[in-house]
Write an enzyme that holds these catalytic residues in place. Structure first.
Site, PDB file in Angstrom:
ATOM      1  N   CYS A 110      29.867  42.046  23.580  1.00  0.00           N
ATOM      2  CA  CYS A 110      30.380  40.828  22.952  1.00  0.00           C
ATOM      3  C   CYS A 110      31.879  40.854  23.168  1.00  0.00           C
ATOM      4  O   CYS A 110      32.588  41.647  22.538  1.00  0.00           O
ATOM      5  CB  CYS A 110      30.047  40.773  21.464  1.00  0.00           C
ATOM      6  SG  CYS A 110      30.722  39.292  20.663  1.00  0.00           S
ATOM      7  N   CYS A 113      34.027  39.408  19.781  1.00  0.00           N
ATOM      8  CA  CYS A 113      34.020  40.134  18.501  1.00  0.00           C
ATOM      9  C   CYS A 113      32.980  41.242  18.571  1.00  0.00           C
ATOM     10  O   CYS A 113      33.160  42.199  19.310  1.00  0.00           O
ATOM     11  CB  CYS A 113      33.770  39.179  17.333  1.00  0.00           C
ATOM     12  SG  CYS A 113      32.353  38.088  17.564  1.00  0.00           S
ATOM     13  N   SER A 114      31.887  41.118  17.836  1.00  0.00           N
ATOM     14  CA  SER A 114      30.846  42.155  17.879  1.00  0.00           C
ATOM     15  C   SER A 114      29.481  41.565  17.552  1.00  0.00           C
ATOM     16  O   SER A 114      28.716  42.147  16.788  1.00  0.00           O
ATOM     17  CB  SER A 114      31.185  43.293  16.912  1.00  0.00           C
ATOM     18  OG  SER A 114      31.326  42.792  15.591  1.00  0.00           O
ATOM     19  N   CYS A 115      29.172  40.404  18.129  1.00  0.00           N
ATOM     20  CA  CYS A 115      27.860  39.795  17.905  1.00  0.00           C
ATOM     21  C   CYS A 115      26.784  40.766  18.385  1.00  0.00           C
ATOM     22  O   CYS A 115      26.887  41.346  19.469  1.00  0.00           O
ATOM     23  CB  CYS A 115      27.759  38.478  18.656  1.00  0.00           C
ATOM     24  SG  CYS A 115      28.864  37.201  18.000  1.00  0.00           S
TER      25      CYS A 115
END
Length: 206
Positions: A110, A113-115
């Site tokens: 991702c 961000c950190s999906c």
């Protein structure tokens, strides 16, 4: 980068040196002020410790290896297929399954961000959220995999998939040789979180 050890902490990490103590202090303060229900906190902790985590994704992979009909459904509509197994909810609304083959290996990142597919893999590891992984997985994915100990053959195509708030990916690794006919439980025990992100493969059992 690929390890979750304190010595490998990323320089841009915002985590304090003693996060567990700080979290406990914050929890105590919120409970004391009546802003948080301790029972609700316990329920959340119980959920993430025992109901949400890589074991869910591993169960999906094992079933895909064993059941051709489910495998077809998974690659047709992964969200519906995993929901049928009880894996759904926040961060798992739009799941796409990616198939690793002899000719293509898939890697998930991702970049913004950190999906991440929480219902299937739990909370993302620190390295997945790091600036280094998010940038380099796109720019130099083969070098990144090599740092995880995975050297792909030159004739294997490598495709990087960028997760978003709309789509989250689950890599379905190749079933290792020698495991045909194994039970779902035995197969699931072989599948790791990293294999479902694409930074590892599932090796053949000794």
């Amino acid at each position: 980068m690929p390890h979750d050890h304190p010595d490998d902490a990323h320089p841009h990490s915002l985590l304090p040196s003693d996060p567990a103590l700080r979290v406990k202090a914050l929890e105590s303060l919120l409970v004391e002020k009546g802003l948080v229900d301790p029972a609700a906190l316990d329920a959340i902790i119980e959920t993430y410790e025992h109901k949400i985590g890589p074991q869910n994704g591993a169960a999906v992979v094992a079933r895909a290896w064993r059941e051709p009909k489910f495998r077809t459904a998974l690659f047709t509509d992964a969200t519906a297929a995993v929901s049928e197994m009880g894996f759904y909810g926040r961060q798992g609304e739009h799941i796409v399954a990616l198939e690793n083959t002899d000719r293509q290996h898939n890697l998930v990142v991702c970049t913004l961000c950190s999906c991440y597919p929480w219902p299937l893999l739990g909370i993302p590891p620190g390295w997945y959220k790091s600036d280094a992984y998010r940038a380099r997985a796109v720019r130099e994915p083969r070098k990144v995999l090599a740092e995880f100990g995975l050297e792909l053959a030159r004739d294997v195509a490598l495709k990087t998939w960028d997760s978003t708030a709309e789509i989250r990916y689950l890599v379905i690794p190749q079933q290792p040789a020698g495991t045909q006919g194994w039970s779902a439980e035995a197969l699931a025990a072989l599948v790791t979180r990293d294999a479902m992100i694409g930074t590892a493969i599932v090796p053949s059992p000794a």
